[in-house]
Scaffold this active site. Structure first.
Site, PDB file in Angstrom:
ATOM      1  N   LYS A  11       0.843  -1.401  -0.279  1.00 15.08           N
ATOM      2  CA  LYS A  11      -0.133   0.064   0.009  1.00 15.08           C
ATOM      3  C   LYS A  11       0.854   1.301  -0.138  1.00 15.08           C
ATOM      4  CE  LYS A  11      -1.573   1.907   3.873  1.00 15.08           C
ATOM      5  NZ  LYS A  11      -1.454   2.979   4.514  1.00 15.08           N
ATOM      6  N   ASN A  12       1.881   1.378   0.879  1.00 18.25           N
ATOM      7  CA  ASN A  12       2.792   2.430   0.963  1.00 18.25           C
ATOM      8  C   ASN A  12       3.716   2.777   0.201  1.00 18.25           C
ATOM      9  OD1 ASN A  12       1.138   3.046   3.126  1.00 18.25           O
ATOM     10  ND2 ASN A  12       2.530   2.617   4.881  1.00 18.25           N
ATOM     11  N   ARG A  80      -4.765  10.859   4.481  1.00 18.33           N
ATOM     12  CA  ARG A  80      -3.465  11.557   4.789  1.00 18.33           C
ATOM     13  C   ARG A  80      -2.624  11.280   3.564  1.00 18.33           C
ATOM     14  NH1 ARG A  80       0.638  12.732   6.419  1.00 18.33           N
ATOM     15  NH2 ARG A  80       0.846  14.825   7.331  1.00 18.33           N
ATOM     16  N   CYS A 104      -4.423  12.637  12.462  1.00 14.62           N
ATOM     17  CA  CYS A 104      -5.276  11.549  12.637  1.00 14.62           C
ATOM     18  C   CYS A 104      -5.045  11.081  14.202  1.00 14.62           C
ATOM     19  CB  CYS A 104      -4.909  10.707  11.427  1.00 14.62           C
ATOM     20  SG  CYS A 104      -3.536   9.770  11.596  1.00 14.62           S
ATOM     21  N   ARG A 109       0.717  14.796  12.612  1.00 12.68           N
ATOM     22  CA  ARG A 109       1.138  14.335  11.486  1.00 12.68           C
ATOM     23  C   ARG A 109       1.227  15.763  10.464  1.00 12.68           C
ATOM     24  NH1 ARG A 109      -1.265   8.844   9.139  1.00 12.68           N
ATOM     25  NH2 ARG A 109       0.646   8.894   8.448  1.00 12.68           N
ATOM     26  N   ILE A 111       3.070  18.441   8.056  1.00 12.73           N
ATOM     27  CA  ILE A 111       3.783  18.452   6.593  1.00 12.73           C
ATOM     28  C   ILE A 111       4.871  19.547   6.519  1.00 12.73           C
ATOM     29  CG2 ILE A 111       1.948  17.379   5.389  1.00 12.73           C
ATOM     30  CD1 ILE A 111       1.651  19.996   3.969  1.00 12.73           C
ATOM     31  N   LEU A 113       8.026  19.283   6.607  1.00 12.67           N
ATOM     32  CA  LEU A 113       9.189  18.850   6.238  1.00 12.67           C
ATOM     33  C   LEU A 113       8.871  18.944   4.730  1.00 12.67           C
ATOM     34  CD1 LEU A 113      10.328  16.448   8.727  1.00 12.67           C
ATOM     35  CD2 LEU A 113      11.425  18.641   8.304  1.00 12.67           C
ATOM     36  N   ASP A 295       4.701   0.654  11.931  1.00 14.70           N
ATOM     37  CA  ASP A 295       3.219  -0.077  11.266  1.00 14.70           C
ATOM     38  C   ASP A 295       3.112  -1.343  11.859  1.00 14.70           C
ATOM     39  OD1 ASP A 295       2.775   2.064  10.232  1.00 14.70           O
ATOM     40  OD2 ASP A 295       3.327   1.708   8.157  1.00 14.70           O
ATOM     41  N   ILE A 317       7.691   6.997  16.668  1.00 14.13           N
ATOM     42  CA  ILE A 317       7.465   7.599  15.549  1.00 14.13           C
ATOM     43  C   ILE A 317       6.157   8.709  15.629  1.00 14.13           C
ATOM     44  CG2 ILE A 317       7.147   7.303  12.990  1.00 14.13           C
ATOM     45  CD1 ILE A 317       9.567   6.631  13.868  1.00 14.13           C
ATOM     46  N   ARG A 387      -8.663  -0.449   4.631  1.00 16.43           N
ATOM     47  CA  ARG A 387      -7.732   0.565   3.911  1.00 16.43           C
ATOM     48  C   ARG A 387      -6.510  -0.003   3.479  1.00 16.43           C
ATOM     49  NH1 ARG A 387      -7.464   6.387   6.977  1.00 16.43           N
ATOM     50  NH2 ARG A 387      -6.267   6.473   5.079  1.00 16.43           N
TER      51      ARG A 387
HETATM   52  N1  EPU Z   1       6.718  14.484  10.553  1.00 20.06           N
HETATM   53  C1  EPU Z   1       7.101  15.772  10.564  1.00 20.06           C
HETATM   54  N2  EPU Z   1       7.121  16.750   9.550  1.00 20.06           N
HETATM   55  C2  EPU Z   1       6.642  16.431   8.487  1.00 20.06           C
HETATM   56  C3  EPU Z   1       6.390  15.089   8.259  1.00 20.06           C
HETATM   57  C4  EPU Z   1       6.559  14.038   9.156  1.00 20.06           C
HETATM   58  O1  EPU Z   1       7.257  16.405  11.909  1.00 20.06           O
HETATM   59  O2  EPU Z   1       6.765  16.979   7.625  1.00 20.06           O
HETATM   60  C5  EPU Z   1       6.831  13.381  11.502  1.00 20.06           C
HETATM   61  C6  EPU Z   1       5.836  12.812  11.723  1.00 20.06           C
HETATM   62  O3  EPU Z   1       4.727  13.351  12.534  1.00 20.06           O
HETATM   63  C7  EPU Z   1       6.098  11.398  12.209  1.00 20.06           C
HETATM   64  C8  EPU Z   1       7.247  11.241  11.652  1.00 20.06           C
HETATM   65  O4  EPU Z   1       7.782  12.512  11.167  1.00 20.06           O
HETATM   66  O5  EPU Z   1       6.329  11.884  13.776  1.00 20.06           O
HETATM   67  C9  EPU Z   1       7.223  10.089  10.717  1.00 20.06           C
HETATM   68  O6  EPU Z   1       6.188  10.372   9.689  1.00 20.06           O
HETATM   69  P1  EPU Z   1       6.324  10.215   8.378  1.00 20.06           P
HETATM   70  O7  EPU Z   1       6.094  11.351   7.339  1.00 20.06           O
HETATM   71  O8  EPU Z   1       7.415   9.181   7.814  1.00 20.06           O
HETATM   72  O9  EPU Z   1       4.693   9.452   7.887  1.00 20.06           O
HETATM   73  P2  EPU Z   1       4.078   9.533   6.589  1.00 20.06           P
HETATM   74  O10 EPU Z   1       4.903   9.464   5.400  1.00 20.06           O
HETATM   75  O11 EPU Z   1       3.041  10.538   6.609  1.00 20.06           O
HETATM   76  C10 EPU Z   1       4.133   6.955   6.230  1.00 20.06           C
HETATM   77  C11 EPU Z   1       3.195   5.837   6.065  1.00 20.06           C
HETATM   78  C12 EPU Z   1       2.736   5.408   7.351  1.00 20.06           C
HETATM   79  C13 EPU Z   1       3.905   5.011   8.133  1.00 20.06           C
HETATM   80  C14 EPU Z   1       4.718   6.241   8.207  1.00 20.06           C
HETATM   81  C15 EPU Z   1       6.029   5.757   9.143  1.00 20.06           C
HETATM   82  C16 EPU Z   1       2.072   6.087   3.950  1.00 20.06           C
HETATM   83  C17 EPU Z   1       0.942   6.608   3.095  1.00 20.06           C
HETATM   84  N3  EPU Z   1       2.107   6.166   5.096  1.00 20.06           N
HETATM   85  O12 EPU Z   1       3.429   7.976   6.732  1.00 20.06           O
HETATM   86  O13 EPU Z   1       1.855   4.426   7.081  1.00 20.06           O
HETATM   87  O14 EPU Z   1       3.297   4.942   9.703  1.00 20.06           O
HETATM   88  O15 EPU Z   1       5.247   6.549   6.917  1.00 20.06           O
HETATM   89  O16 EPU Z   1       6.786   4.600   8.583  1.00 20.06           O
HETATM   90  O17 EPU Z   1       3.171   5.715   3.270  1.00 20.06           O
HETATM   91  C18 EPU Z   1       0.147   2.870   7.851  1.00 20.06           C
HETATM   92  O18 EPU Z   1       0.289   2.245   6.892  1.00 20.06           O
HETATM   93  O19 EPU Z   1      -0.574   2.167   8.812  1.00 20.06           O
HETATM   94  C19 EPU Z   1       0.611   4.032   8.003  1.00 20.06           C
HETATM   95  C20 EPU Z   1       0.379   4.725   8.969  1.00 20.06           C
END
Ligand code: EPU
Length: 409
Positions: A11-12, A80, A104, A109, A111, A113, A295, A317, A387
């Site tokens: 999925k991811n 998201r 969520c 969460r 953005i 970065l 995850d 995380i 999902r």
């Molecule tokens: N973070 C920031 N700023 C940002 C982005 C992230 O501070 O701009 C923080 C987040 O709040 C968190 C950490 O960085 O504390 C890591 O978040 P990341 O951005 O890596 O998460 P994501 O890319 O939004 C993806 C997966 C998630 C998975 C995470 C971590 C997808 C669609 N989602 O989310 O998957 O948990 O990486 O590996 O790829 C799931 O599949 O159940 C799921 C939640």
């Protein structure tokens, strides 16, 4: 649970790869795309932006000949992960207006970065009325550090990497996410004509090209689905052969399973999972790749409720990814939360109960606990499960689990 199971596409990995098809006006073909509500939703987003899309038997064909750069709140709010259309839109159209995703249940969460990366490519960012507006006359390569408070960002790295493919000059992303899903995306982008080196390491270098073309790609197997079945096999004291998984993508989980006295044996391209003896307690800290994945934290917690002794599970995380704890407690588990850690005093028998799924991986953890518990467990709100797991109930039934999908009230 006994028997064999085939692992679906990731999925991811699929979500950002679907978004990447927006980078070209030529047709793309993606294979092994899992049929999930999240991937179907991403298909709807691509269509709403003007792309022609078909999704049949795991193959998605996308032709994004003419697209618009506006993604409505109603679309982004529901998933998201849809934020990863911003990078491709910005690269191709030089403008993207995408609703800001909310937080969520698992955490805030942000953005920031993603936006830092876009700004480093020369985009002007405005946040207004719940939308982020990113515009640029042209994108120019730059060097940026994308590490945040919890380490790297998976979708942030994906988003900026996609934006940089069509930027002028060289972009260097430091503290990039090393997850296999980022590597898979880089492979697809390179197949489209991008020039990306270093994906899978903390430094990714992208040399911009003028145009990307159509490409075909097969999505990697879902490592989290694979570990979910491995944990389920161990929790039910069964023996399950997992076909089509890539063990090198989840070494940290295999390591912990082994510490818990679970045997994970390679047999050709498959894995056989069973207990070696009584389950043992172990400690886990979730970390960015190649550390233990967040995850898989909830599923592993279900397993540790069955192991005699105390396991400490620390979530580094996402700040509130412990919603499954109170539900597991309702099934008889002894778990206390102390700051970012859950202290699991395992070995008490679990008993079936009606429980509520709060997010995708928590739902999987409750299904695992329900299979290991005596009596009947009813997991409510399984739309969370749909999902991210392709036909989980069907696959589990194939392994002998007594599980039924009941209409939700
Ligand atoms: N973070 C920031 N700023 C940002 C982005 C992230 O501070 O701009 C923080 C987040 O709040 C968190 C950490 O960085 O504390 C890591 O978040 P990341 O951005 O890596 O998460 P994501 O890319 O939004 C993806 C997966 C998630 C998975 C995470 C971590 C997808 C669609 N989602 O989310 O998957 O948990 O990486 O590996 O790829 C799931 O599949 O159940 C799921 C939640």
């Amino acid at each position: 649970m006994h028997g064999a199971v085939n692992i679906s596409g990731s999925k991811n990995a699929a979500l950002p790869i679907l978004a990447a098809t927006l980078l070209t006006d030529e047709p793309c073909v993606l294979r092994r795309v899992p049929n999930l509500s999240d991937t179907r939703f991403m298909v709807r987003i691509l269509e709403s932006l003007g792309a022609e899309v078909s999704f049949k038997n795991g193959t998605v064909k996308v032709h994004a000949k003419k697209i618009s750069g506006f993604a409505d709140y109603e679309l982004v709010r529901k998933m998201r992960g849809s934020i990863c259309i911003a990078g491709p839109l910005l690269a191709r159209l030089k403008t993207a207006r995408v609703s800001l995703p909310g937080g969520c249940i698992i955490g805030a969460r942000p953005i920031n970065l993603h936006l830092k990366g876009f700004a480093a490519l020369g985009a002007k960012i405005k946040i207004e009325g719940g939308y982020v507006d990113a515009t640029a006359k042209k994108l120019k390569g730059g060097t940026m550090f994308l590490g945040g408070r919890a380490g790297s960002t998976v979708l942030g790295t994906a988003n900026v990497m996609m934006a940089a493919t069509l930027a002028e000059g060289v972009t260097v992303i430091e503290s990039a996410a090393c997850e296999p899903e980022v590597v898979d995306l880089a492979h697809f982008l390179n197949a489209m004509g991008a020039n990306i080196a270093g994906a899978g390491s903390p430094t990714i270098t992208i040399t911009g090209v003028a145009k990307l073309h159509g490409a075909e790609h097969e999505v990697i197997p879902d490592r989290i689905e694979a570990v979910t079945f491995a944990v389920a096999a161990a929790a039910t004291n069964g023996e399950v052969t997992i076909h089509g998984a890539r063990a090198e993508h989840f070494r940290a989980v295999i390591d912990k399973l082994e510490e818990a006295n679970v045997l994970v044996q390679r047999s050709g391209s498959s894995l056989v999972v069973r207990r070696k003896g009584a389950l043992k307690a172990a400690d886990i800290t979730t970390l960015p790749y190649s550390g233990f994945p967040t995850d898989a934290q909830a599923q592993m917690m279900s397993l540790f409720t069955l192991a005699k002794g105390t396991s400490i599970i620390t979530e580094r995380i996402f700040e509130s990814r412990f919603m499954h704890v109170s539900e597991l407690t309702r099934m008889g588990a002894d778990i206390e939360i102390e700051g970012p850690s859950a202290i699991v005093k395992g070995g008490r028998p679990l008993s079936g109960a009606p429980v509520m799924a709060s997010d995708l991986r928590a739902s999987a953890a409750l299904v695992i606990a329900g299979m290991a518990a005596s009596g009947e467990t009813q997991v409510n709100r399984i739309y969370h499960l749909d999902r991210g797991y392709e036909q989980m109930d069907v696959k589990l039934r194939g392994l002998g689990a007594k599980i039924q999908r009941v209409q939700e009230k």
